[in-house]
Design an enzyme around this catalytic site. Structure first.
Site, PDB file in Angstrom:
ATOM      1  N   HIS A   1       0.787  -1.163  -0.051  1.00 51.17           N
ATOM      2  CA  HIS A   1      -0.120  -0.140  -0.121  1.00 51.17           C
ATOM      3  C   HIS A   1       0.788   1.162  -0.099  1.00 51.17           C
ATOM      4  O   HIS A   1       1.207   1.795   1.077  1.00 51.17           O
ATOM      5  CB  HIS A   1      -0.885  -0.070   1.196  1.00 51.17           C
ATOM      6  CG  HIS A   1      -1.902   0.912   1.296  1.00 51.17           C
ATOM      7  ND1 HIS A   1      -2.758   1.174   2.267  1.00 51.17           N
ATOM      8  CD2 HIS A   1      -2.447   2.237   0.555  1.00 51.17           C
ATOM      9  CE1 HIS A   1      -3.716   2.243   2.080  1.00 51.17           C
ATOM     10  NE2 HIS A   1      -3.223   2.682   1.027  1.00 51.17           N
TER      11      HIS A   1
ATOM     12  N   ALA B   1      -4.302   8.485  -3.315  1.00 49.03           N
ATOM     13  CA  ALA B   1      -5.924   8.018  -3.063  1.00 49.03           C
ATOM     14  C   ALA B   1      -6.735   9.257  -2.892  1.00 49.03           C
ATOM     15  O   ALA B   1      -7.818   9.320  -3.515  1.00 49.03           O
ATOM     16  CB  ALA B   1      -5.796   7.406  -1.916  1.00 49.03           C
TER      17      ALA B   1
ATOM     18  N   GLU C   1       1.391   2.819   3.646  1.00 53.18           N
ATOM     19  CA  GLU C   1       0.957   3.772   3.017  1.00 53.18           C
ATOM     20  C   GLU C   1       1.882   5.001   3.235  1.00 53.18           C
ATOM     21  O   GLU C   1       1.637   6.077   3.553  1.00 53.18           O
ATOM     22  CB  GLU C   1      -0.200   4.044   3.576  1.00 53.18           C
ATOM     23  CG  GLU C   1      -1.057   5.155   2.730  1.00 53.18           C
ATOM     24  CD  GLU C   1      -2.447   5.095   2.958  1.00 53.18           C
ATOM     25  OE1 GLU C   1      -2.898   4.891   4.230  1.00 53.18           O
ATOM     26  OE2 GLU C   1      -3.242   5.603   2.379  1.00 53.18           O
TER      27      GLU C   1
END
Lengths: 340, 340
Positions: A6, A71, A283
């Site tokens: 991620h 995102a 992330e």
């Protein structure tokens, strides 16, 4: 090897943001021609990651990152399908080029050109282009293209089935990931992301989606939102509703990442969720940057937490590598072709 | 003594549900007279709790429960203010009578007659009636009266300030509690409740509400939604946004209950949140009923988890009693008058 499932391209060269601005400006002037993105050199792409994602990945002992467009920048709430198509294509093309420049360290995951309750044919076309033509290994699927108004049906609704058929066919999973919140009640990073993870997990508990699509796989990011913390609640609710135990029901289809930014959280995750359903992730460079002054450790240095969670060597190998190769078979094929 | 700060009257006599049905039916026939609730005897009220909430409370070692109308039944999404007023009044009156019948075991917390973005004067009037005339010690405040569409401004918005002024003036806290979800994306018990807890906490991190209302206190139920599991995320986000550390910033104003239905969850809660900010609660008979077949323990028997979390005797006394008496000073006054 250590796979971070991620990561987002939050450091793309400024041409990408300028293109987006031009796209949005044009929506107010319908007669204007569609903008084109200014060229980006390979050197600019290299520079955009070598001192950022790639540096941090390597410093922390990671080998490869699943890399997708930023995102919060997907902005699926913009309703024009052609704008969404061009935006996803431009964003995915840059991610693709980064993966070609650093094939040992980045594998590409695509943004889909979703719009709120829009038709899925463009979404499917972009998925086929990315996976079939460009070698992407997965996609990000937004369960709330409206950006915090939640106007779409649950992910278990037939609306989504045509996409799932293609995902199964191509052998790619989706990370369930919303974009920016347009609702002032929901902070994007501190509420909307986590709420989406929680909501989608419960949608999957309620219905039997994987009976119909046994090869469909979802990664629920941010450690599964509120779910592992409330694992007893979900088990109890499932039982009360006459649904199977979530751990059994979702074992082959739903996976949590480790984007939980403190040791007690990762301890809880690894304690209640089977190691076979956890994929390592950080992330970064993402929502939470900087160093915890209490520990001197970067918030998103999740490898330290996973190493400290008391897993066996076998479990660590699953979390760091083999689960990701199983959930993303096209990643496994890429790595195998590299002799890894 | 052991105070459970979160219980709902989910077992009210059938006259209450019949009244609600008549209310809703009337909304389709505007000419019809407003319905009245059929009388309920004291015996019926006694019977409705002695073998349910009261029995379970006592069996598990609890002494007193903060008792409010059924949360999912508040249905603030019904937009007619007069319907909301009559519904809150009827619901609160029953809770009040239960608290009079069992003054040692139930203290009353009121439902507010909210409507989506409606005026707050009726809300304030009912709060004044319940607290000033009937001896209620707190209220439930719904941050999303729309029932899952999240059309209201954040709890930090001036829209809510007239209510906060009265809450401060009366010395009553609010439990932040949504009602049923009207949005198919959000399961009421498995997503909407937890999302609300998470969202409101982040709203409070973002703004300086308690600088303006230093005496305002919120209890965030269900263990704070996703918050303690993501405690590092909130600390890191606050730092990145230039906001104070949440533990310091919200210390005197925001409290979590212990409605987390497994041992690892309560362990995490007590590990990351100061014992001074945790209030014991079970929410029984509520969302999750029945017994975990793996342990033989009822899911919502949270006292077992709290006892097993490794707190000191001093910390346990705070979680079980003294925090609740501090957060709900009118409860403390009631108990003191009883010699407890």
């Amino acid at each position: 090897m250590i796979i971070d499932c991620h990561g987002h391209y939050t450091t793309a060269p400024p041409q990408l943001a300028a293109f987006r601005e031009a796209q949005l400006a044009r929506l107010d002037e319908p007669g204007r021609a569609a903008p084109a993105m200014a060229p980006v050199t390979d050197d600019a792409l290299r520079e955009s990651v070598v001192n950022h994602q790639l540096k941090v990945l390597r410093e922390r002992g990671g080998d490869l990152m699943l890399f997708s467009p930023k995102a919060s920048g997907m902005e699926h709430h913009v309703t024009d399908p052609e704008t969404a198509r061009a935006w996803a294509e431009a964003s995915n093309d840059l991610v693709h080029r980064v993966s070609l420049l650093f094939p040992e360290h980045f594998a590409a995951v695509c943004q889909l050109p979703q719009t709120p309750n829009g038709p899925l044919d463009g979404v499917i076309a972009e998925l086929r282009r990315c996976v079939g033509e460009l070698g992407f290994v997965g996609c990000n699927l937004n369960p709330d293209p409206s950006g915090g108004h939640w106007t779409s049906p649950p992910l278990t609704d037939p609306y989504w089935f045509p996409l799932y058929e293609v995902m199964e066919d191509l052998g790619v999973p989706a990370m369930v990931h919303v974009s920016s919140s347009c609702n002032p009640a929901f902070h994007t990073l501190g509420a909307h992301y986590l709420n989406a993870d929680t909501s989608v997990f419960m949608q999957l508990v309620q219905a039997d989606l994987f009976g119909r699509f046994p090869g469909l796989r979802f990664v629920v990011p941010h450690g599964g939102g509120a779910v592992p913390y409330h694992w007893g609640r979900y088990r109890g609710l499932a039982m009360r509703m006459g649904r199977p135990d979530p751990a059994e029901h979702l074992r082959n289809n739903v996976f949590f990442d480790t984007c939980v930014y403190h040791q007690p959280g990762v301890d809880l995750l690894t304690q209640v969720v089977d190691a076979g359903n956890i994929l390592f992730a950080s992330e970064m460079l993402g929502a939470v940057r900087g160093v915890d002054p209490a520990t001197g450790i970067a918030w998103d240095d999740t490898k330290g937490y996973v190493d400290g969670a008391g897993l066996t060597a076998e479990q660590l190998a699953m979390v760091y590598e083999t689960n990701a190769r199983r959930v993303y078979p096209r990643l496994d094929a890429l790595l195998t072709a590299q002799g890894r």
